[in-house]
Design an enzyme around this catalytic site. Structure first.
Site, PDB file in Angstrom:
ATOM      1  N   CYS A  31       0.852  -1.197   0.000  1.00 54.38           N
ATOM      2  CA  CYS A  31       0.000   0.000   0.000  1.00 54.38           C
ATOM      3  C   CYS A  31       0.888   1.247   0.000  1.00 54.38           C
ATOM      4  O   CYS A  31       2.052   1.205   0.321  1.00 54.38           O
ATOM      5  CB  CYS A  31      -0.868   0.015   1.248  1.00 54.38           C
ATOM      6  SG  CYS A  31      -1.854  -1.460   1.414  1.00 54.38           S
TER       7      CYS A  31
ATOM      8  N   ARG B 244       4.339   1.038  -6.568  1.00 54.70           N
ATOM      9  CA  ARG B 244       4.255   0.022  -5.501  1.00 54.70           C
ATOM     10  C   ARG B 244       3.127  -0.974  -5.782  1.00 54.70           C
ATOM     11  O   ARG B 244       2.986  -1.975  -5.093  1.00 54.70           O
ATOM     12  CB  ARG B 244       4.018   0.709  -4.156  1.00 54.70           C
ATOM     13  CG  ARG B 244       5.137   1.638  -3.737  1.00 54.70           C
ATOM     14  CD  ARG B 244       4.674   2.613  -2.667  1.00 54.70           C
ATOM     15  NE  ARG B 244       4.456   1.944  -1.405  1.00 54.70           N
ATOM     16  CZ  ARG B 244       5.399   1.794  -0.470  1.00 54.70           C
ATOM     17  NH1 ARG B 244       6.617   2.236  -0.701  1.00 54.70           N
ATOM     18  NH2 ARG B 244       5.162   1.182   0.670  1.00 54.70           N
TER      19      ARG B 244
ATOM     20  N   TRP C 252      -3.013  -2.222  -1.717  1.00 48.21           N
ATOM     21  CA  TRP C 252      -2.601  -3.486  -2.343  1.00 48.21           C
ATOM     22  C   TRP C 252      -3.222  -4.560  -1.462  1.00 48.21           C
ATOM     23  O   TRP C 252      -2.775  -4.779  -0.326  1.00 48.21           O
ATOM     24  CB  TRP C 252      -1.077  -3.595  -2.332  1.00 48.21           C
ATOM     25  CG  TRP C 252      -0.544  -4.838  -2.933  1.00 48.21           C
ATOM     26  CD1 TRP C 252      -0.430  -6.063  -2.322  1.00 48.21           C
ATOM     27  CD2 TRP C 252      -0.045  -5.037  -4.255  1.00 48.21           C
ATOM     28  NE1 TRP C 252       0.106  -6.979  -3.179  1.00 48.21           N
ATOM     29  CE2 TRP C 252       0.351  -6.384  -4.365  1.00 48.21           C
ATOM     30  CE3 TRP C 252       0.114  -4.211  -5.361  1.00 48.21           C
ATOM     31  CZ2 TRP C 252       0.892  -6.914  -5.536  1.00 48.21           C
ATOM     32  CZ3 TRP C 252       0.654  -4.746  -6.521  1.00 48.21           C
ATOM     33  CH2 TRP C 252       1.027  -6.072  -6.597  1.00 48.21           C
TER      34      TRP C 252
ATOM     35  N   ASN D 186      -0.756   1.059   6.146  1.00 51.47           N
ATOM     36  CA  ASN D 186       0.010   0.118   5.339  1.00 51.47           C
ATOM     37  C   ASN D 186       0.608  -0.882   6.307  1.00 51.47           C
ATOM     38  O   ASN D 186       1.155  -0.508   7.328  1.00 51.47           O
ATOM     39  CB  ASN D 186       1.119   0.852   4.567  1.00 51.47           C
ATOM     40  CG  ASN D 186       1.937  -0.113   3.723  1.00 51.47           C
ATOM     41  OD1 ASN D 186       1.504  -1.242   3.480  1.00 51.47           O
ATOM     42  ND2 ASN D 186       3.103   0.317   3.301  1.00 51.47           N
ATOM     43  N   GLY D 187       0.434  -2.178   6.005  1.00 52.00           N
ATOM     44  CA  GLY D 187       0.972  -3.219   6.886  1.00 52.00           C
ATOM     45  C   GLY D 187      -0.123  -4.232   7.187  1.00 52.00           C
ATOM     46  O   GLY D 187      -1.128  -4.292   6.492  1.00 52.00           O
TER      47      GLY D 187
ATOM     48  N   GLU E 181      16.265 -22.357 -10.992  1.00 53.20           N
ATOM     49  CA  GLU E 181      15.936 -20.927 -10.850  1.00 53.20           C
ATOM     50  C   GLU E 181      17.185 -20.075 -10.989  1.00 53.20           C
ATOM     51  O   GLU E 181      17.174 -19.036 -11.655  1.00 53.20           O
ATOM     52  CB  GLU E 181      15.246 -20.688  -9.500  1.00 53.20           C
ATOM     53  CG  GLU E 181      14.962 -19.246  -9.163  1.00 53.20           C
ATOM     54  CD  GLU E 181      14.091 -18.518 -10.190  1.00 53.20           C
ATOM     55  OE1 GLU E 181      13.472 -19.182 -11.046  1.00 53.20           O
ATOM     56  OE2 GLU E 181      14.044 -17.279 -10.146  1.00 53.20           O
TER      57      GLU E 181
ATOM     58  N   LYS F 255      17.680 -17.164 -13.817  1.00 57.86           N
ATOM     59  CA  LYS F 255      18.062 -15.776 -13.495  1.00 57.86           C
ATOM     60  C   LYS F 255      19.254 -15.358 -14.347  1.00 57.86           C
ATOM     61  O   LYS F 255      19.280 -14.299 -14.941  1.00 57.86           O
ATOM     62  CB  LYS F 255      18.440 -15.640 -12.001  1.00 57.86           C
ATOM     63  CG  LYS F 255      17.342 -15.564 -11.000  1.00 57.86           C
ATOM     64  CD  LYS F 255      16.392 -14.415 -11.113  1.00 57.86           C
ATOM     65  CE  LYS F 255      15.317 -14.601 -12.085  1.00 57.86           C
ATOM     66  NZ  LYS F 255      14.180 -15.421 -11.864  1.00 57.86           N
TER      67      LYS F 255
ATOM     68  N   GLU G 185      18.415 -15.040 -18.089  1.00 54.93           N
ATOM     69  CA  GLU G 185      17.535 -13.902 -18.403  1.00 54.93           C
ATOM     70  C   GLU G 185      18.279 -12.591 -18.506  1.00 54.93           C
ATOM     71  O   GLU G 185      17.951 -11.761 -19.335  1.00 54.93           O
ATOM     72  CB  GLU G 185      16.476 -13.748 -17.292  1.00 54.93           C
ATOM     73  CG  GLU G 185      15.331 -14.718 -17.352  1.00 54.93           C
ATOM     74  CD  GLU G 185      14.264 -14.322 -16.351  1.00 54.93           C
ATOM     75  OE1 GLU G 185      14.473 -14.545 -15.160  1.00 54.93           O
ATOM     76  OE2 GLU G 185      13.240 -13.800 -16.780  1.00 54.93           O
TER      77      GLU G 185
ATOM     78  N   HIS H 139      25.280 -39.027 -16.302  1.00 52.96           N
ATOM     79  CA  HIS H 139      24.375 -39.581 -17.342  1.00 52.96           C
ATOM     80  C   HIS H 139      24.453 -38.755 -18.623  1.00 52.96           C
ATOM     81  O   HIS H 139      23.507 -38.717 -19.398  1.00 52.96           O
ATOM     82  CB  HIS H 139      22.946 -39.612 -16.800  1.00 52.96           C
ATOM     83  CG  HIS H 139      22.795 -40.498 -15.611  1.00 52.96           C
ATOM     84  ND1 HIS H 139      22.790 -41.882 -15.686  1.00 52.96           N
ATOM     85  CD2 HIS H 139      22.735 -40.201 -14.288  1.00 52.96           C
ATOM     86  CE1 HIS H 139      22.686 -42.394 -14.483  1.00 52.96           C
ATOM     87  NE2 HIS H 139      22.650 -41.400 -13.605  1.00 52.96           N
TER      88      HIS H 139
ATOM     89  N   LYS I 232       7.410  -8.614 -18.579  1.00 57.32           N
ATOM     90  CA  LYS I 232       7.173  -8.952 -17.163  1.00 57.32           C
ATOM     91  C   LYS I 232       6.025  -9.946 -17.047  1.00 57.32           C
ATOM     92  O   LYS I 232       6.032 -10.802 -16.183  1.00 57.32           O
ATOM     93  CB  LYS I 232       6.871  -7.689 -16.351  1.00 57.32           C
ATOM     94  CG  LYS I 232       6.681  -7.928 -14.861  1.00 57.32           C
ATOM     95  CD  LYS I 232       7.900  -8.584 -14.227  1.00 57.32           C
ATOM     96  CE  LYS I 232       7.691  -8.993 -12.800  1.00 57.32           C
ATOM     97  NZ  LYS I 232       8.784  -9.840 -12.273  1.00 57.32           N
TER      98      LYS I 232
HETATM   99  C1  AGP Z   1      10.975 -15.079 -14.171  1.00 52.92           C
HETATM  100  O1  AGP Z   1      12.179 -14.407 -13.855  1.00 52.92           O
HETATM  101  C2  AGP Z   1      10.489 -14.715 -15.542  1.00 52.92           C
HETATM  102  N1  AGP Z   1      10.246 -13.328 -15.640  1.00 52.92           N
HETATM  103  C3  AGP Z   1       9.350 -15.591 -16.043  1.00 52.92           C
HETATM  104  O2  AGP Z   1       9.850 -16.905 -16.135  1.00 52.92           O
HETATM  105  C4  AGP Z   1       8.080 -15.649 -15.154  1.00 52.92           C
HETATM  106  O3  AGP Z   1       8.358 -16.318 -13.956  1.00 52.92           O
HETATM  107  C5  AGP Z   1       7.010 -16.449 -15.920  1.00 52.92           C
HETATM  108  O4  AGP Z   1       6.705 -15.744 -17.102  1.00 52.92           O
HETATM  109  C6  AGP Z   1       5.725 -16.675 -15.108  1.00 52.92           C
HETATM  110  O5  AGP Z   1       5.152 -15.423 -14.797  1.00 52.92           O
HETATM  111  P1  AGP Z   1       4.007 -15.385 -13.664  1.00 52.92           P
HETATM  112  O6  AGP Z   1       4.631 -15.840 -12.394  1.00 52.92           O
HETATM  113  O7  AGP Z   1       3.562 -13.949 -13.631  1.00 52.92           O
HETATM  114  O8  AGP Z   1       2.907 -16.318 -14.097  1.00 52.92           O
END
Ligand code: AGP
Length: 602
Positions: free
Chosen positions: A2, A27, A75, A99-100, A478, A482, A485, A501, A597
């Site tokens: 928020c 935010r 939020w 907020n909180g 993961e 990262k 990406e 393997h 995003k």
């Molecule tokens: C993660 O770093 C990426 N931006 C991408 O893999 C993301 O996690 C994926 O597109 C899923 O998005 P969501 O969690 O909004 O569904």
């Protein structure tokens, strides 16, 4: 998260509030509102959705003369995004924004309702204003009533209160959520961060936890547990974008540093001393459920994979994981005793949303774990658990992953508790570890500096292996994602036991292996897997609490008492390593090439 703004003075208040809230849009929010008291006039406006809806509602409203005013962008954490749940919340003659999370709001609400108080909203915030008006009936002053109110709140709050009982004063309190005070002559400003007051206030004071007080024209009083206190104002920065990044170079960097704080919000009201509470789920939610299927994409898929280990180990419930884009076209076998969970930061990922609709058509009960309330996936699901990460602007997801994983850990314990498949001792051990997670997520200058220096060695080569076992395998996936990406270099996550393997054929000095070597889980097996690679001259970066002499580079971690604490601490290391490599390569950390995003198309 928020956003809060407040203003006391003679300038036109509506625009100050709305412009201030506009500066807090980054935010994230789903509704907004303002309230203004000018002498006997009390005005309040609220709107769901974007701020322009609130601007439209207030277009014919103008303030004049001296007054007090507060504004808020919400939020949602408790209760759907509706006008009734939007702040400011009204008592009989007072308004509050917050907020909180008030952890003891249900007990306070019950106490007030027993005395005949009528609540309009589902929020925890509304208890503050009703509690204040109750206290104001018997306190010797309005300030004393406010002080008594704050003393009864547990949890996190940054709150502003205005009341017709004292029409020239704004009351404030801060604990656990950010708030600052701006000054310009006799004018006083309040905000969750400094962007709303840049260009308006000339000096600022960042409130500390436990501080509260009041502002009048030309009077500002600050208190803490020891009574009234002095404070030092400082000059206010003039750079808004820098301020939105709170001084960090990138939103992704800021969001990595935020993980320690937001994970506390994720746990708030859910992780109690020796039990888990999930008010979002009805008491019979798991009736007839014998297995779980989790469906997601990208980073959210990795938190799902992590959950599979936790759900089977802790809740003794069978769990399988699906990549949404695969699930949609595989003619899956679905049975109604399966709970279908979707995980999504945005709540708008097309593949995940369509997978959810498929499962619903097959008659499965659905639960979403999401960061955005009122998003398509949340609206489509039977129930939702919000991750409370606050808006995540970096395309490469960090705090969303951390909070998803925490929610899934909480869910595993909750199912075990409800199905009585977890002992009280194990539950207590897990909860104790959970409560230490914020510490394991703290980024120290030493660690960040070490990774900054180390990153110069990882700017070339023919690729990276991230390897781990058990929950550290999804973490390896993961970490590789990262790096891919934001560095644009090739990286793969692999189960450490898979090296012989086939993948080990790639081993040479230009193959960089990031080895996740927790002390609390399979250390010896990991050690021998890494030795296989090292023996073939692969360049090894070991992340472990235990020194490993065969490593070319070594990051020593310290939270080694529980696998999940090691998981979160190593997660921060892989996030920062990717960020520092990307910075050295000169890439756009927050907006990497080719990526969005939220992937709202197939
Ligand atoms: C993660 O770093 C990426 N931006 C991408 O893999 C993301 O996690 C994926 O597109 C899923 O998005 P969501 O969690 O909004 O569904």
């Amino acid at each position: 998260m928020c956003g809060i703004v407040g203003y006391l003075g003679k300038n036109e208040k509506k625009e100050i509030l709305l412009d201030g809230l506009q500066e807090l849009e980054y935010r994230g929010y789903d509704s907004a509102g303002i309230a203004v008291i000018e002498g006997k006039n009390l005005n309040q406006f609220k709107a769901i959705g974007k701020l322009e809806n609130l601007r439209e509602k207030t277009k014919n409203y103008q303030t004049k003369g001296f007054g007090i005013s507060i504004g808020h962008t919400r939020w949602a954490t408790h209760g759907k995004p509706t006008e009734l749940n939007a702040h400011p919340h009204l008592g009989d003659y007072s308004y509050v924004v917050h907020n909180g999370i008030i952890e003891n709001y249900q007990a306070l609400k019950a106490e007030l309702q027993a005395e005949g108080v009528k609540f309009l909203s589902q929020t925890d915030t509304e208890t503050i204003v009703h509690l204040f008006e109750k206290e104001n009936k018997t306190s010797k002053s309005v300030f004393q009533a406010f002080k008594n109110t704050i003393e009864r709140l547990d949890g996190a709050y940054a709150t502003l209160l205005i009341t017709q009982a004292d029409t020239d004063t704004i009351y404030f309190a801060k604990h656990g959520s950010p708030m600052l005070v701006g000054f310009n002559g006799d004018d006083v400003y309040f905000a969750s961060s400094d962007t709303p007051i840049i260009g308006k206030a000339t000096e600022v004071y960042y409130l500390e936890d436990g501080e509260y007080g009041y502002a009048k024209e030309g009077v500002f009083k600050l208190f803490d547990a020891n009574g009234e206190k002095t404070f030092k104002k400082q000059a206010l920065t003039a750079d808004k974008v820098l301020a939105q990044k709170d001084g960090y170079r990138f939103f992704m960097e800021k969001e990595i540093y935020e993980q320690s704080r937001v994970i506390s919000e994720t746990m708030m009201g859910r992780v109690l001393d020796d039990t888990i509470a999930l008010d979002e789920l009805g008491s019979d939610f798991f009736e007839g459920i014998n297995s779980v299927k989790i469906c997601a994409c990208g980073t959210s898929y990795h938190s799902a994979l992590t959950a599979a280990y936790l759900l089977e180990r802790l809740a003794k419930v069978r769990c399988d994981i699906e990549i949404a884009s695969e699930f949609r076209y595989k003619d899956p076998l679905l049975t109604p005793d399966t709970l279908f969970i979707t995980i999504s930061q945005s709540g708008e990922t097309a593949d995940t949303l369509e997978a959810l609709k498929m499962a619903k058509r097959a008659g499965l009960k659905s639960l979403s774990i999401c960061n955005v309330d009122n998003s398509s996936i949340v609206r489509e699901s039977d129930a939702a658990i919000l991750t409370r990460a606050g808006i995540e602007k970096g395309v490469a997801s960090t705090k969303a992953f951390a909070t998803q994983t925490m929610v899934l850990w909480i869910l595993a314990l909750y199912i075990g508790q409800e199905k009585k498949t977890i002992s009280k001792d194990v539950l207590k051990t897990e909860i104790d570890a959970m409560l230490h997670t914020p510490k394991a997520l703290v980024v120290t200058d030493t660690l960040h500096e070490k990774l900054h220096r180390l990153s110069k060695r990882y700017l070339h080569g023919h690729g990276f292996f991230f390897i781990g076992r058990d929950i550290f395998f999804p973490l390896a996936l993961e970490g590789a994602l990262k790096l891919k990406e934001i560095s644009y270099m090739h990286a793969e996550g692999y189960p450490a036991g898979e090296m012989k393997h086939g993948p080990i054929a790639l081993a040479d000095s230009e193959l960089f292996t990031i080895a996740l070597m927790p002390k609390s889980m399979h250390y010896d097996k990991m050690k021998s897997n890494v030795e296989e690679l090292s023996a073939r001259d692969a360049t090894i970066c070991a992340i472990s609490p235990l020194p490993f002499e065969l490593a070319d580079d070594f990051i020593q971690t310290k939270y080694d008492s529980h696998p999940m604490l090691e998981f979160f601490e190593m997660m921060v290391v892989t996030q920062l390593l990717a960020l520092e490599i990307s910075v050295r390569l000169g890439n756009d950390v927050d907006m990497p090439r080719n990526l969005a995003k939220s992937v709202t198309v197939e």
